[in-house]
Enzyme design. Structure first.
Site, PDB file in Angstrom:
ATOM      1  N   TYR A 119     -14.249   3.238  10.143  1.00 30.57           N
ATOM      2  CA  TYR A 119     -12.790   3.082   9.960  1.00 30.57           C
ATOM      3  C   TYR A 119     -12.052   3.417  11.248  1.00 30.57           C
ATOM      4  CZ  TYR A 119      -8.033   4.673   9.044  1.00 30.57           C
ATOM      5  OH  TYR A 119      -6.668   4.887   9.136  1.00 30.57           O
TER       6      TYR A 119
ATOM      7  N   GLY B  25       0.838  -1.212   0.000  1.00 28.68           N
ATOM      8  CA  GLY B  25       0.000   0.000   0.000  1.00 28.68           C
ATOM      9  C   GLY B  25       0.864   1.250   0.000  1.00 28.68           C
ATOM     10  N   PHE B  26       0.207   2.366   0.247  1.00 26.25           N
ATOM     11  CA  PHE B  26       0.879   3.671   0.165  1.00 26.25           C
ATOM     12  C   PHE B  26       2.019   3.800   1.195  1.00 26.25           C
ATOM     13  CE2 PHE B  26       0.155   8.167   1.953  1.00 26.25           C
ATOM     14  CZ  PHE B  26       1.199   8.721   1.230  1.00 26.25           C
TER      15      PHE B  26
ATOM     16  N   THR C 177      -3.815   5.710  14.106  1.00 25.92           N
ATOM     17  CA  THR C 177      -4.065   6.950  13.366  1.00 25.92           C
ATOM     18  C   THR C 177      -4.557   8.040  14.309  1.00 25.92           C
ATOM     19  OG1 THR C 177      -5.574   7.974  11.748  1.00 25.92           O
ATOM     20  CG2 THR C 177      -6.336   5.950  12.765  1.00 25.92           C
ATOM     21  N   ASP C 178      -4.340   9.296  13.916  1.00 27.76           N
ATOM     22  CA  ASP C 178      -4.857  10.406  14.740  1.00 27.76           C
ATOM     23  C   ASP C 178      -6.388  10.437  14.734  1.00 27.76           C
ATOM     24  OD1 ASP C 178      -5.350  11.390  12.172  1.00 27.76           O
ATOM     25  OD2 ASP C 178      -4.464  13.363  12.531  1.00 27.76           O
ATOM     26  N   GLU C 179      -7.005   9.710  13.792  1.00 37.05           N
ATOM     27  CA  GLU C 179      -8.477   9.720  13.720  1.00 37.05           C
ATOM     28  C   GLU C 179      -9.127   9.033  14.915  1.00 37.05           C
ATOM     29  OE1 GLU C 179     -10.465   8.911  10.094  1.00 37.05           O
ATOM     30  OE2 GLU C 179      -8.989   9.962   8.880  1.00 37.05           O
TER      31      GLU C 179
ATOM     32  N   TYR D 201     -16.020  18.143  -0.316  1.00 42.63           N
ATOM     33  CA  TYR D 201     -17.138  17.818   0.585  1.00 42.63           C
ATOM     34  C   TYR D 201     -17.508  19.044   1.433  1.00 42.63           C
ATOM     35  CZ  TYR D 201     -15.776  12.857  -0.172  1.00 42.63           C
ATOM     36  OH  TYR D 201     -15.451  11.630  -0.711  1.00 42.63           O
TER      37      TYR D 201
ATOM     38  N   LEU E 227      -3.091  -7.780  -1.208  1.00 37.66           N
ATOM     39  CA  LEU E 227      -3.327  -7.128  -2.503  1.00 37.66           C
ATOM     40  C   LEU E 227      -4.817  -6.880  -2.724  1.00 37.66           C
ATOM     41  CD1 LEU E 227      -0.696  -8.758  -4.921  1.00 37.66           C
ATOM     42  CD2 LEU E 227      -0.504  -6.686  -3.552  1.00 37.66           C
TER      43      LEU E 227
ATOM     44  N   LYS F 245      -9.856   1.112  13.908  1.00 33.42           N
ATOM     45  CA  LYS F 245      -8.449   1.391  14.225  1.00 33.42           C
ATOM     46  C   LYS F 245      -8.267   1.582  15.738  1.00 33.42           C
ATOM     47  CE  LYS F 245      -5.419   1.943  11.807  1.00 33.42           C
ATOM     48  NZ  LYS F 245      -4.429   0.959  11.262  1.00 33.42           N
TER      49      LYS F 245
ATOM     50  N   PRO G 248     -14.149  17.193  -6.361  1.00 35.88           N
ATOM     51  CA  PRO G 248     -15.342  17.175  -5.486  1.00 35.88           C
ATOM     52  C   PRO G 248     -15.014  17.514  -4.031  1.00 35.88           C
ATOM     53  CG  PRO G 248     -14.637  14.934  -5.976  1.00 35.88           C
ATOM     54  CD  PRO G 248     -13.671  15.833  -6.671  1.00 35.88           C
TER      55      PRO G 248
HETATM   56  P1  NAD Z   1      -3.485   1.738   1.932  1.00 31.75           P
HETATM   57  O1  NAD Z   1      -4.953   1.524   1.832  1.00 31.75           O
HETATM   58  O2  NAD Z   1      -2.786   2.498   0.865  1.00 31.75           O
HETATM   59  O3  NAD Z   1      -2.723   0.332   2.063  1.00 31.75           O
HETATM   60  C1  NAD Z   1      -3.220  -0.727   2.829  1.00 31.75           C
HETATM   61  C2  NAD Z   1      -2.496  -1.992   2.401  1.00 31.75           C
HETATM   62  O4  NAD Z   1      -2.959  -3.064   3.242  1.00 31.75           O
HETATM   63  C3  NAD Z   1      -2.775  -2.415   0.965  1.00 31.75           C
HETATM   64  O5  NAD Z   1      -1.580  -2.793   0.324  1.00 31.75           O
HETATM   65  C4  NAD Z   1      -3.714  -3.608   1.104  1.00 31.75           C
HETATM   66  O6  NAD Z   1      -3.600  -4.547   0.048  1.00 31.75           O
HETATM   67  C5  NAD Z   1      -3.238  -4.189   2.421  1.00 31.75           C
HETATM   68  N1  NAD Z   1      -4.272  -5.001   3.094  1.00 31.75           N
HETATM   69  C6  NAD Z   1      -5.572  -4.674   3.307  1.00 31.75           C
HETATM   70  N2  NAD Z   1      -6.199  -5.661   3.940  1.00 31.75           N
HETATM   71  C7  NAD Z   1      -5.265  -6.625   4.173  1.00 31.75           C
HETATM   72  C8  NAD Z   1      -5.296  -7.889   4.821  1.00 31.75           C
HETATM   73  N3  NAD Z   1      -6.430  -8.379   5.355  1.00 31.75           N
HETATM   74  N4  NAD Z   1      -4.156  -8.613   4.890  1.00 31.75           N
HETATM   75  C9  NAD Z   1      -3.013  -8.146   4.337  1.00 31.75           C
HETATM   76  N5  NAD Z   1      -2.923  -6.968   3.706  1.00 31.75           N
HETATM   77  C10 NAD Z   1      -4.036  -6.209   3.624  1.00 31.75           C
HETATM   78  O7  NAD Z   1      -3.266   2.411   3.351  1.00 31.75           O
HETATM   79  P2  NAD Z   1      -2.194   3.499   3.816  1.00 31.75           P
HETATM   80  O8  NAD Z   1      -2.728   4.849   3.556  1.00 31.75           O
HETATM   81  O9  NAD Z   1      -0.871   3.119   3.295  1.00 31.75           O
HETATM   82  O10 NAD Z   1      -2.245   3.271   5.393  1.00 31.75           O
HETATM   83  C11 NAD Z   1      -1.419   2.283   5.992  1.00 31.75           C
HETATM   84  C12 NAD Z   1      -1.685   2.256   7.467  1.00 31.75           C
HETATM   85  O11 NAD Z   1      -1.429   3.527   8.046  1.00 31.75           O
HETATM   86  C13 NAD Z   1      -3.130   1.919   7.834  1.00 31.75           C
HETATM   87  O12 NAD Z   1      -3.108   1.088   8.958  1.00 31.75           O
HETATM   88  C14 NAD Z   1      -3.755   3.270   8.163  1.00 31.75           C
HETATM   89  O13 NAD Z   1      -4.794   3.122   9.089  1.00 31.75           O
HETATM   90  C15 NAD Z   1      -2.564   3.993   8.776  1.00 31.75           C
HETATM   91  N6  NAD Z   1      -2.552   5.452   8.642  1.00 31.75           N
HETATM   92  C16 NAD Z   1      -2.711   6.039   7.424  1.00 31.75           C
HETATM   93  C17 NAD Z   1      -2.604   7.430   7.306  1.00 31.75           C
HETATM   94  C18 NAD Z   1      -2.758   8.105   5.967  1.00 31.75           C
HETATM   95  O14 NAD Z   1      -2.783   9.337   5.919  1.00 31.75           O
HETATM   96  N7  NAD Z   1      -2.826   7.396   4.860  1.00 31.75           N
HETATM   97  C19 NAD Z   1      -2.352   8.215   8.446  1.00 31.75           C
HETATM   98  C20 NAD Z   1      -2.205   7.574   9.691  1.00 31.75           C
HETATM   99  C21 NAD Z   1      -2.280   6.194   9.769  1.00 31.75           C
HETATM  100  O1  DAU Z   2      -5.754  11.407   9.719  1.00 34.79           O
HETATM  101  C1  DAU Z   2      -5.199  10.196   9.279  1.00 34.79           C
HETATM  102  C2  DAU Z   2      -6.140   9.562   8.284  1.00 34.79           C
HETATM  103  O2  DAU Z   2      -6.061  10.340   7.106  1.00 34.79           O
HETATM  104  C3  DAU Z   2      -5.823   8.098   7.988  1.00 34.79           C
HETATM  105  O3  DAU Z   2      -6.011   7.364   9.166  1.00 34.79           O
HETATM  106  C4  DAU Z   2      -6.718   7.563   6.870  1.00 34.79           C
HETATM  107  O4  DAU Z   2      -6.337   6.255   6.526  1.00 34.79           O
HETATM  108  C5  DAU Z   2      -6.556   8.457   5.667  1.00 34.79           C
HETATM  109  O5  DAU Z   2      -7.433   8.032   4.641  1.00 34.79           O
HETATM  110  C6  DAU Z   2      -6.852   9.916   6.021  1.00 34.79           C
HETATM  111  O6  DAU Z   2      -8.260  10.096   6.330  1.00 34.79           O
HETATM  112  P1  DAU Z   2      -9.080  11.398   5.846  1.00 34.79           P
HETATM  113  O7  DAU Z   2     -10.489  11.083   5.820  1.00 34.79           O
HETATM  114  O8  DAU Z   2      -8.627  12.616   6.573  1.00 34.79           O
HETATM  115  O9  DAU Z   2      -8.457  11.519   4.334  1.00 34.79           O
HETATM  116  P2  DAU Z   2      -9.141  11.759   2.912  1.00 34.79           P
HETATM  117  O10 DAU Z   2      -8.022  11.945   1.932  1.00 34.79           O
HETATM  118  O11 DAU Z   2     -10.183  10.768   2.594  1.00 34.79           O
HETATM  119  O12 DAU Z   2      -9.855  13.165   3.131  1.00 34.79           O
HETATM  120  C7  DAU Z   2      -9.120  14.323   3.536  1.00 34.79           C
HETATM  121  C8  DAU Z   2     -10.103  15.474   3.647  1.00 34.79           C
HETATM  122  O13 DAU Z   2     -10.580  15.792   2.334  1.00 34.79           O
HETATM  123  C9  DAU Z   2     -11.335  15.171   4.457  1.00 34.79           C
HETATM  124  O14 DAU Z   2     -11.755  16.343   5.157  1.00 34.79           O
HETATM  125  C10 DAU Z   2     -12.399  14.797   3.413  1.00 34.79           C
HETATM  126  C11 DAU Z   2     -11.998  15.674   2.243  1.00 34.79           C
HETATM  127  N1  DAU Z   2     -12.330  15.132   0.906  1.00 34.79           N
HETATM  128  C12 DAU Z   2     -11.865  13.882   0.604  1.00 34.79           C
HETATM  129  C13 DAU Z   2     -12.149  13.321  -0.632  1.00 34.79           C
HETATM  130  C14 DAU Z   2     -11.682  11.939  -0.969  1.00 34.79           C
HETATM  131  C15 DAU Z   2     -13.026  15.890  -0.008  1.00 34.79           C
HETATM  132  O15 DAU Z   2     -13.413  17.052   0.276  1.00 34.79           O
HETATM  133  N2  DAU Z   2     -13.310  15.333  -1.236  1.00 34.79           N
HETATM  134  C16 DAU Z   2     -12.907  14.088  -1.568  1.00 34.79           C
HETATM  135  O16 DAU Z   2     -13.209  13.641  -2.705  1.00 34.79           O
END
Ligand code: NAD
Ligand code: DAU
Length: 338
Positions: free
Chosen positions: A149, A11-12, A125-127, A206, A37, A153, A204
């Site tokens: 979600y 993932g990311f 996550t901070d959420e 929100y 995957l 978490k 888009p």
């Molecule tokens: P992502 O959705 O990009 O990646 C998630 C990965 O987990 C994917 O590769 C997916 O295939 C894998 N996965 C999902 N279900 C699975 C399972 N059952 N078994 C094995 N692999 C599985 O997510 P991300 O944005 O990279 O976030 C990674 C972690 O960080 C998550 O735990 C998320 O809660 C946390 N996090 C994300 C953010 C953010 O801003 N993206 C911020 C804080 C914390």
């Molecule tokens: O704070 C950490 C979290 O950040 C992680 O735990 C999550 O995995 C990650 O997805 C992210 O959550 P958010 O909900 O904050 O991220 P997202 O990119 O979905 O949305 C960011 C902000 O933008 C939120 O206020 C919603 C808004 N948004 C999002 C999308 C996808 C829009 O306005 N339009 C959109 O199409």
């Protein structure tokens, strides 16, 4: 040589973390990437390392005890990134969030305690704190997650803590703010808006677009995780953030200017259900240990926009099939047609 099990490494953030480990430790690290995957997992993120002898990819589910128990004896450190991670998807269909984010974490914790793992990092996550209008959450503040979600978490976050208290498993829990950078699936705000703008599609927004997030460059998050593996105290929670709070409208403006696209692409749509207004974490605990983010936010955001502009091969093929179905479903109810 330290042996890592990185779950969700396709993932990311997981794939960026694997890049980070190889950049930092070169040959002196071994990484097993366990990833199911799902739609969000993408092996293109790791093309440059896939042939290395010290990297192994295993396609599998963290809920699958058999696979997890096979891998666990061969590792020293577990970093659990694997999760369903998109809030909007959790609103439409929470099932997989409960399964992976809670039960999957349980399976990993159980296997870890049976194998004397040296460190187990639960990426929370901070959420989990919920929304805050003024001030910033400290690690000791009450958890009030608002979406399926973030509630899932929060469950895993506390379950990991219970394994420290009950079984003395050396757990560290991180609560990071919103990440941006290369390889983020284009359903999240920044990659969605950048790629839509490149394609002259609507952005888009929100609600009123005034929701606030604290944006951190993904490599700073990875650096903080490794820092905590080395310097963090077992059983502790650490907030991670860059102190870079921005409204969604400011992010949108930044993207449009960076790509020289018109403001007319901005489209206000119905709000996300239960949409948290603002996230903000107090990061003095990790900073007091000596960690600070290394990247300048404006520069890192500009580089991120450029990365998507220069790597259409990476995201164009993702915005098809199931993605389009989700996109249509999600925004059908959100676009104001009246
Ligand atoms: P992502 O959705 O990009 O990646 C998630 C990965 O987990 C994917 O590769 C997916 O295939 C894998 N996965 C999902 N279900 C699975 C399972 N059952 N078994 C094995 N692999 C599985 O997510 P991300 O944005 O990279 O976030 C990674 C972690 O960080 C998550 O735990 C998320 O809660 C946390 N996090 C994300 C953010 C953010 O801003 N993206 C911020 C804080 C914390
Ligand atoms: O704070 C950490 C979290 O950040 C992680 O735990 C999550 O995995 C990650 O997805 C992210 O959550 P958010 O909900 O904050 O991220 P997202 O990119 O979905 O949305 C960011 C902000 O933008 C939120 O206020 C919603 C808004 N948004 C999002 C999308 C996808 C829009 O306005 N339009 C959109 O199409």
């Amino acid at each position: 040589m330290t042996r890592y099990l990185v779950t969700g490494g396709a993932g990311f953030i997981g794939s960026n973390f694997i890049h980070y480990l190889f950049e930092k430790f070169a040959d002196d690290v071994h990484v097993i990437n366990l990833d199911k995957l799902t739609y969000a997992g993408n092996l293109d993120n790791l093309k440059d390392v896939e042939k290395q002898d010290n990297y192994q990819f295993v396609k599998g589910d963290i809920c699958d005890e058999k696979i997890v128990n096979e891998l666990m004896p061969n590792v020293d450190i577990v970093v659990n990134f694997a999760a369903e991670s998109h809030v909007d998807r959790s609103i439409g269909r929470p099932d997989d969030f409960i399964k992976t984010d809670v039960y999957g974490a349980f399976v990993l914790l159980e296997a870890a305690r049976k194998n004397n793992i040296k460190k187990f990092v639960q990426i929370s996550t901070d959420e989990v704190y919920g929304s805050i209008l003024d001030g910033s959450f400290k690690e000791t503040d009450v958890l009030e997650p608002s979406s399926p979600y973030s509630a899932s978490k929060a469950g895993a976050d506390r379950l990991a803590f219970s394994y420290f208290v009950t079984y003395n498993l050396p757990v560290i829990i991180t609560r990071c703010s919103n990440n941006y950078g290369p390889y983020q699936f284009p359903e999240k705000l920044i990659p969605l808006f950048v790629t839509n703008a490149i394609e002259d599609k609507n952005l888009p927004i929100y609600g009123d677009g005034k929701n606030v997030r604290d944006w951190i460059f993904v490599m700073d998050h990875c650096d903080a995780i490794q820092f905590l593996i080395e310097k963090g105290q077992e059983g502790q929670v650490y907030n991670i953030g860059a102190g870079n709070e921005m409204m969604n409208l400011q992010i949108t403006d930044f993207i449009l200017k960076a790509l020289d696209k018109p403001k007319s692409l901005m489209t206000f749509v119905a709000d996300r259900l239960g949409h948290d207004r603002r996230y903000s974490v107090d990061t003095s605990k990790i900073r007091s240990l000596g960690w600070t983010p290394k990247h300048n936010p404006e520069q890192a955001m500009a580089e991120t926009v450029n990365w998507y502009a220069e790597n259409r091969w990476w995201w164009e093929k993702l915005k098809t099939g199931e993605y389009l179905e989700f996109y249509k479903q999600n925004y059908k109810v959100r676009y104001k047609t009246d």
